[in-house]
Design a protein around this motif. Structure first.
Motif, PDB file in Angstrom:
ATOM      1  N   MET A 251       0.819  -0.967   0.016  1.00 26.97           N
ATOM      2  CA  MET A 251      -0.026  -0.088   0.000  1.00 26.97           C
ATOM      3  C   MET A 251       0.896   1.169   0.204  1.00 26.97           C
ATOM      4  SD  MET A 251      -1.237   2.700   2.089  1.00 26.97           S
ATOM      5  CE  MET A 251      -1.098   2.003   3.881  1.00 26.97           C
ATOM      6  N   LEU A 252       2.107   1.214   1.028  1.00 21.08           N
ATOM      7  CA  LEU A 252       2.709   2.471   1.076  1.00 21.08           C
ATOM      8  C   LEU A 252       3.452   2.567  -0.216  1.00 21.08           C
ATOM      9  CD1 LEU A 252       4.258   2.153   4.484  1.00 21.08           C
ATOM     10  CD2 LEU A 252       2.461   3.707   3.708  1.00 21.08           C
ATOM     11  N   MET A 253       4.066   1.687  -0.830  1.00 21.51           N
ATOM     12  CA  MET A 253       4.723   1.961  -2.302  1.00 21.51           C
ATOM     13  C   MET A 253       3.913   2.375  -3.336  1.00 21.51           C
ATOM     14  SD  MET A 253       6.687  -2.097  -2.215  1.00 21.51           S
ATOM     15  CE  MET A 253       7.390  -1.655  -3.781  1.00 21.51           C
ATOM     16  N   PHE A 254       2.856   1.980  -3.403  1.00 22.92           N
ATOM     17  CA  PHE A 254       1.900   2.433  -4.641  1.00 22.92           C
ATOM     18  C   PHE A 254       1.233   3.620  -4.324  1.00 22.92           C
ATOM     19  CE2 PHE A 254       2.461  -1.878  -5.809  1.00 22.92           C
ATOM     20  CZ  PHE A 254       2.671  -1.743  -7.429  1.00 22.92           C
ATOM     21  N   ALA A 255       1.046   3.979  -2.884  1.00 22.80           N
ATOM     22  CA  ALA A 255       0.525   5.198  -2.356  1.00 22.80           C
ATOM     23  C   ALA A 255       1.347   6.315  -2.534  1.00 22.80           C
ATOM     24  CB  ALA A 255       0.097   4.982  -1.027  1.00 22.80           C
ATOM     25  N   ILE A 256       2.704   6.078  -2.345  1.00 22.63           N
ATOM     26  CA  ILE A 256       3.850   6.908  -2.348  1.00 22.63           C
ATOM     27  C   ILE A 256       3.967   7.354  -4.067  1.00 22.63           C
ATOM     28  CG2 ILE A 256       6.394   7.522  -2.545  1.00 22.63           C
ATOM     29  CD1 ILE A 256       6.367   5.685   0.062  1.00 22.63           C
ATOM     30  N   VAL A 257       3.788   6.426  -4.879  1.00 20.41           N
ATOM     31  CA  VAL A 257       3.927   6.790  -6.433  1.00 20.41           C
ATOM     32  C   VAL A 257       2.636   7.380  -6.690  1.00 20.41           C
ATOM     33  CG1 VAL A 257       3.609   5.499  -8.822  1.00 20.41           C
ATOM     34  CG2 VAL A 257       5.106   4.502  -7.088  1.00 20.41           C
ATOM     35  N   TYR A 258       1.429   6.963  -6.315  1.00 25.42           N
ATOM     36  CA  TYR A 258       0.495   7.551  -6.737  1.00 25.42           C
ATOM     37  C   TYR A 258       0.031   9.232  -6.264  1.00 25.42           C
ATOM     38  CZ  TYR A 258      -4.799   8.957  -7.218  1.00 25.42           C
ATOM     39  OH  TYR A 258      -6.050   9.484  -7.776  1.00 25.42           O
ATOM     40  N   PHE A 259       0.368   9.282  -5.210  1.00 20.10           N
ATOM     41  CA  PHE A 259       0.287  10.828  -4.571  1.00 20.10           C
ATOM     42  C   PHE A 259       1.617  11.544  -5.074  1.00 20.10           C
ATOM     43  CE2 PHE A 259      -2.585   9.076  -1.435  1.00 20.10           C
ATOM     44  CZ  PHE A 259      -3.602   9.980  -1.564  1.00 20.10           C
ATOM     45  N   GLY A 260       2.763  10.815  -5.436  1.00 23.29           N
ATOM     46  CA  GLY A 260       3.775  11.523  -5.999  1.00 23.29           C
ATOM     47  C   GLY A 260       3.356  12.016  -7.292  1.00 23.29           C
ATOM     48  N   VAL A 261       2.857  11.157  -8.156  1.00 25.57           N
ATOM     49  CA  VAL A 261       2.383  11.445  -9.478  1.00 25.57           C
ATOM     50  C   VAL A 261       1.331  12.645  -9.106  1.00 25.57           C
ATOM     51  CG1 VAL A 261       1.003  10.931 -11.594  1.00 25.57           C
ATOM     52  CG2 VAL A 261       2.946   9.354 -10.432  1.00 25.57           C
ATOM     53  N   MET A 262       0.501  12.642  -8.257  1.00 24.39           N
ATOM     54  CA  MET A 262      -0.686  13.750  -8.148  1.00 24.39           C
ATOM     55  C   MET A 262       0.310  15.139  -7.913  1.00 24.39           C
ATOM     56  SD  MET A 262      -3.698  12.787  -8.836  1.00 24.39           S
ATOM     57  CE  MET A 262      -2.732  11.748 -10.318  1.00 24.39           C
TER      58      MET A 262
END
Length: 468
Positions: A62-73
């Motif tokens: 969750m943290l790995m993909f959440a960081i990617v998601y919010f980083g892109v946002m």
């Protein structure tokens, strides 16, 4: 013996990282491995670690993909309006900036997830703290305390665990607690105000309306603004040729370009698409349509594909956030060793029973108060699962024998959450300190006393209002 070793292991870990004798990731791995041998169960270390990793693997994903998601946002500009609103309120006043940090963290915490709260808050406020040379541990401490209070929301985790453990309705636990929690949140804002005043006295108040993004590039490249707050005047350099000029070091320049209105990663035409995806994602989290790791995997894949349709651009975005992903996921798996040994060796169970046994018989009618006080150290030294499913039922049974209702016990058990959010066993705290580039030991030294005070404020308000 297991009780003593359990407390000794936790104390050793905290002392070493606070004294900066070991890095958190090394301490999380080596110290429990050593104590596992002391307990005489070194042969089972592998099993304990695998069990710990298995239990925390969904969190790491969750943290790995959440960081990617919010980083892109952040890259595409989704949060720029929020940041501008905070900047407009804060201007260059350290007091307003610290209070703004607490307000932003509390608002974003409504999604119920600490990791996303910290990612958004740090991304928004870090450039401001860096430019004004403000204390970054103030930022992490304030954000952690605000999120800790809001973590008691029914979809945040602790309330649901308490309800499940005691077979109660979550709304019956949470709704009556709202006044006490509101007092606790006000307490965080008041503390933020005084932290901000302290920073203002140390740094002064710049006469600059916007620190990160200048309206014109025709002004001279650098000017010195006289700071005139408090007794000693301080001079602070302010760059006016756009965020992150050549006068800044590379790291700071990279951070300041987060809010650069001309950055190449902005996608203004896709703003409402990204907003819709984010709202849908948060709604799906709250409604539990799918497991959170799955939601973030789908969300990250979708926004990468739509916002950056070319493969080289997608690789560039993943590379840009790789450091955060590696640091946080590595810390989570290291924490799995710590929790795996604590639980596998039985240390947690022995520690919990010892804490319950030392409660004087005369405190029986006041078990709600006792539970509230115990929630501070217990939720700090063990996971929420361990406390709510292992300790709370035992405390509730003891309380019931003296006429204390399970509802009162459940509400009291929520008191320790502001301190819990800075526990070394909480993965989200590593997102916070990692993105803010703050040493975990420094964060711990600053936040523990103030977070404990916040917990006591909530407990006192709960007693005053007759909730606990």
């Amino acid at each position: 013996m297991l009780t003593i070793l359990g407390f000794a292991m936790i104390a050793t870990f905290l002392v070493l990282i606070m004294m900066k004798k070991m890095s958190p990731i090394a301490a999380l791995v080596l110290i429990p491995a050593l104590f596992c041998v002391f307990v005489g169960k070194g042969a089972k270390l592998g099993d304990y670690v695998i069990d710990g990793v298995t239990s925390l693997a969904p969190t790491a994903a969750m943290l790995m993909f959440a960081i990617v998601y919010f980083g892109v946002m952040i890259d595409v500009g989704l949060f720029d309006p929020i940041v501008r609103g905070i900047l407009k309120f804060a201007k260059a006043d350290p007091m307003r900036i610290v209070v703004g940090t607490a307000i932003l963290a509390a608002i974003v915490s409504l999604d119920g997830d600490g990791s996303t709260t910290f990612m958004i808050t740090v991304s928004a406020m870090y450039p401001l703290y860096k430019r004004l040379k403000m204390s970054l541990v103030v930022m992490t401490g304030v954000a952690a305390m605000a999120n800790g209070v809001m973590n008691t929301l029914p979809w945040g985790g602790p309330t649901a665990r308490a309800a499940t453990a005691l077979k109660l309705d979550a709304s019956d636990i949470f709704v009556p607690m709202i006044p006490a929690l509101a007092v606790g949140l006000v307490g965080v804002f008041v503390m933020s105000y005084f932290f901000g005043l302290r920073e203002r006295r140390r740094l002064g108040v710049l006469t600059l309306d916007e620190v990160l993004v200048e309206e014109t590039v025709e002004e001279k490249e650098s000017e010195t603004v006289l700071v005139g707050a408090g007794s000693g005047h301080t001079k602070a350099p302010v760059t006016s040729g756009g965020a992150g000029t050549g006068a800044e070091d590379d790291e700071e320049q990279e951070r300041f370009t987060v809010l650069d209105p001309q950055r190449a990663t902005l996608r203004p035409k896709l703003y409402w698409f990204n907003a819709l995806v984010t709202v849908t994602l948060l709604t799906a989290m709250i409604m539990e349509w799918l497991p959170i790791p799955v939601l973030f995997m789908l969300g990250a894949a979708l926004v990468l594909t739509v916002d950056f349709p070319h493969i080289p651009d997608q690789k560039a975005r993943l590379a840009a956030h790789a450091d955060n992903v590696l640091n946080v996921s590595g810390m989570v798996f290291a924490a799995a060793v710590f929790t795996g040994v604590l639980q596998g060796t039985g240390m947690v169970d022995h520690m919990a029973r010892w804490m319950v046994d030392v409660i004087p018989e005369g405190m029986g009618p006041h078990m709600a108060l006792v539970t509230g006080l115990l929630s501070l150290p217990l939720t700090y030294f063990m996971s929420n699962d361990g406390f709510y499913f292992g300790v709370l039922p035992v405390l509730a049974e003891a309380g019931a024998a003296h006429g204390v209702s399970p509802l009162e016990m459940a509400r009291a058990s929520l008191v320790g959450q502001p301190l819990h959010m800075s526990s070394p066993l909480v993965p989200a705290v590593y997102v916070l300190v990692g993105m803010a580039k703050v040493e975990f030991g420094d964060h711990t030294r600053f936040v523990v006393k103030w977070a404990a005070l916040t917990c006591l404020i909530i407990l006192g308000a709960g007693i005053l209002f007759g909730i606990v």
